[in-house]
Enzyme design. Sequence first.
Site, mmCIF file in Angstrom:
data_model
loop_
_atom_site.group_PDB
_atom_site.id
_atom_site.type_symbol
_atom_site.label_atom_id
_atom_site.label_comp_id
_atom_site.label_asym_id
_atom_site.label_seq_id
_atom_site.Cartn_x
_atom_site.Cartn_y
_atom_site.Cartn_z
ATOM 1 N N ASP A 174 0.829 -1.205 0.000
ATOM 2 C CA ASP A 174 0.000 0.000 0.000
ATOM 3 C C ASP A 174 0.865 1.256 0.000
ATOM 4 O O ASP A 174 0.584 2.231 -0.702
ATOM 5 C CB ASP A 174 -0.920 -0.025 1.223
ATOM 6 C CG ASP A 174 -1.909 1.128 1.208
ATOM 7 O OD1 ASP A 174 -2.730 1.202 0.276
ATOM 8 O OD2 ASP A 174 -1.854 1.968 2.136
ATOM 9 N N LYS B 185 1.438 4.388 -2.818
ATOM 10 C CA LYS B 185 1.338 5.807 -2.484
ATOM 11 C C LYS B 185 2.573 6.589 -2.938
ATOM 12 O O LYS B 185 2.464 7.670 -3.516
ATOM 13 C CB LYS B 185 1.120 5.977 -0.979
ATOM 14 C CG LYS B 185 -0.238 5.483 -0.514
ATOM 15 C CD LYS B 185 -0.400 5.601 1.004
ATOM 16 C CE LYS B 185 -1.767 5.116 1.460
ATOM 17 N NZ LYS B 185 -1.949 5.179 2.919
ATOM 18 N N GLY C 164 -8.620 6.807 8.512
ATOM 19 C CA GLY C 164 -9.921 6.994 9.153
ATOM 20 C C GLY C 164 -10.980 7.388 8.142
ATOM 21 O O GLY C 164 -10.719 8.142 7.198
#
Length: 815
Positions: free
Chosen positions: A679, A683, A798
């Site tokens: 991941d 990015k 989040g």
Amino acid sequence: MQVLKFGGTSMGSAQAIEQVCNIIQNKKPNGRFTIVASAMSGITDKLIQCGQLAGQGQEQYRSVLQEIENKHLDTIRTLFPITVHSGLISQVKKRLNTLETLCDGIFQVGELSARSLDKIMSFGELVSSYLLAEKLKVNGLKAIWKDSRELIVTDSHFGNAAVNFLATNHQANQYFQQETADYFVLPGFVAASADGETTTLGRGGSDYTASIIAAALNAEVLDIWTDVSGMMTADPRLVSQAIPIAHISYAEAMELSHFGAKVIYPPTIQPVMNKRIPIWIKNTFAPDDHGTLIHIPNGEARSFPVTGISGIQKIALLTLEGSGMVGIPGFSKRLFEALLQERVNVILITQSSSEHSITVGIHEADMLKAKTTVDSEFAQEIQDKRIEPLIVERDMSIVAVVGDKMKNHHGTSAKLFGALGRNGVNIRAIAQGSTEKNISVVINKADVKKALNVIHEAFFETPLKQVNVFIVGAGNVGSKLLEQLNQQHHYLMNELGLHVRVAGITNSKKMVFGHESINLPEWRALLENGEPADLKIFTQKIKSLNLRNSVFIDNTASKEVAAIYGEFLQHGISVVTCNKIACSSDYAYYKNLKELARKFNASFLFETNVGAGLPVINTLNDLIRSGDKVRSIEAVLSGSLNFVFNNFVNGANFRQVVKAAQDEGYTEPDPRIDLSGVDVMRKILILARESGAVMELEEITNHSFLPAEALNAPSVADFYEQLDVHAAHFLNLRQKADNEGKKLKFVARYENGKAAVGLQSIAPDHPFFNLEGKDNIVLYTTNRYAAQPLIVKGAGAGADVTASGIFADVIRSAR
């Protein structure tokens, strides 16, 4: 003299005719009035049907005749006192018997001529106007009925006769000077040729009748009573935000009516314009509404340079082109003469300055005969290959933007073309007169509704702008986004001028679309009761709805969803996504999406791919656009991994820390997706690409800290067992860092065209050392920020912050 015309809906029933009588009786006393009446609504269509059925030898015309009779007799029985029923019914039946005899003759001959059809169509107005005159008499008014065929003289072009104004004016003045009645009731639409044959003035010709009489009598005013409160800025059936036009010039009204505004028949304006007689368009069913006044402007202040927008559907474009046309006179003359010979009406003309081509717009119904006659006219040139056979494009529409003040207002064309371009509406042809009162564009008919709405929004609805969003994924992030959209709805409208409508939602099981907008407080129930989810159908529906300012939002991590972004971008639909797959897949696909966004004026925004709601990508974009150059990027880009290593302290067990992160929702259901470092690789790849690097995921070095047995475990449960097996490995990593007074951070770095990710021990003097909780941090070292890097830091994981980042991208795309 005042002239009042009442349309078909105004005469459509006994109750409507009562309202018409009330309007007439409420006019100022001591005046003289000429009232022109249309046929009752639907009657003219039935009359045409009668003629056609009879001409085809089909006896069903008799039942249609019976329907016509029943409607008129029922109206008499409702509208009039019983004492006059017998006489009125006798008169109406006498007229309808003549109609029946005419249809019987056509049935016997088996042919319907244009002359006979005009006679048939005349009965609607003849009967309705007679009934109106009789009703006014019953109400105590001094009224008489007069046959318009005895006043209006035309040529013998049946179906759309041309008026002989000299003869008409003479007969009208002679008649009205002799008569002393206060109210004259005339049938609209009908006239007569010089030899007394019944002719008609074209569909909508009742307006024209009223205008002809008003001009002949130098009337004070012409009232057109219809079922709408005047002309609107656009067709309200297509543009719900359309507003009434209070005042409009003759020229503007002519332009709008010519280009499809149905409120007034286009030829109506010319006769009264020459006499400067004002036209009031009023609503029979809301007579107190202001309506629209058509007149010579006297300096009324207007807020907008554009007065109205109109459109014509079912248009075909004809293009004559070829190198043999350049510098050779006469091609245009021959083209238009060929079209004239077949009575093909040309609506729009545009020609290239090089004389290499000329394009005209015509009605689709004339397309085949236009093609045949033009190709025949230029057969020799086509054979010699000096020009091409006539190119015909169908399924087109014309949209016209009209306003007297456009010529004095800079940027009108730019605003028009910009609004269309931003919404993926392709313009096939443009025409603008030297008076600058009309800018017409030819577009695909599928884009008409969207085009009218975006143009109306651009010129009449500032500062409010409608944005239509379609959401894929309604889980943690998607539900938070919907919650935020609902919470901020009024703020967006009042402070930013944005009306954000959620037009569609889908998850993996269900999908739902809103007719106008999905009611956000009830979205869960609506989605639960929606139809079965199908991404292909969802995508097709978005494209077929063709809504203006559309935004597709992807809240998933799905490869399938990421693969369809291009379909939206090339339709001018913006894409906002937190799904990293598209931007971290093959460089060619990433590059293609960026190019499609530029080509089709759509936004492709993915701020939440890195750092959730942090302005990581936007900051980088701003640096690059302003001419800065990235030297290196160093970052902690996984909120999940930062949470894990921030809690892997003071004797904590690594397995327990990872499980706690999973339970808190900081990792994927399979924590290996986060702990593997893939991941983070995605990015840093995205940041490297956004800084200008051409790089693939395989080129990034991954210094994994997970043992191979844990990484390749068959299941998540097995993975956790391997964490226990290798507990000493993780403990050694932490103890080594502790011994050096450092902290463990999973760091990504890009420099000199190379990128790597891996676990590092960070010293106390490094900006990463005190990075708490699940926060992310990015350090940009650039030519301008060489001595001290630019730092972006904050919560990097989040649902709330990710949703807010998507929300910000939606607003960015809209503005």
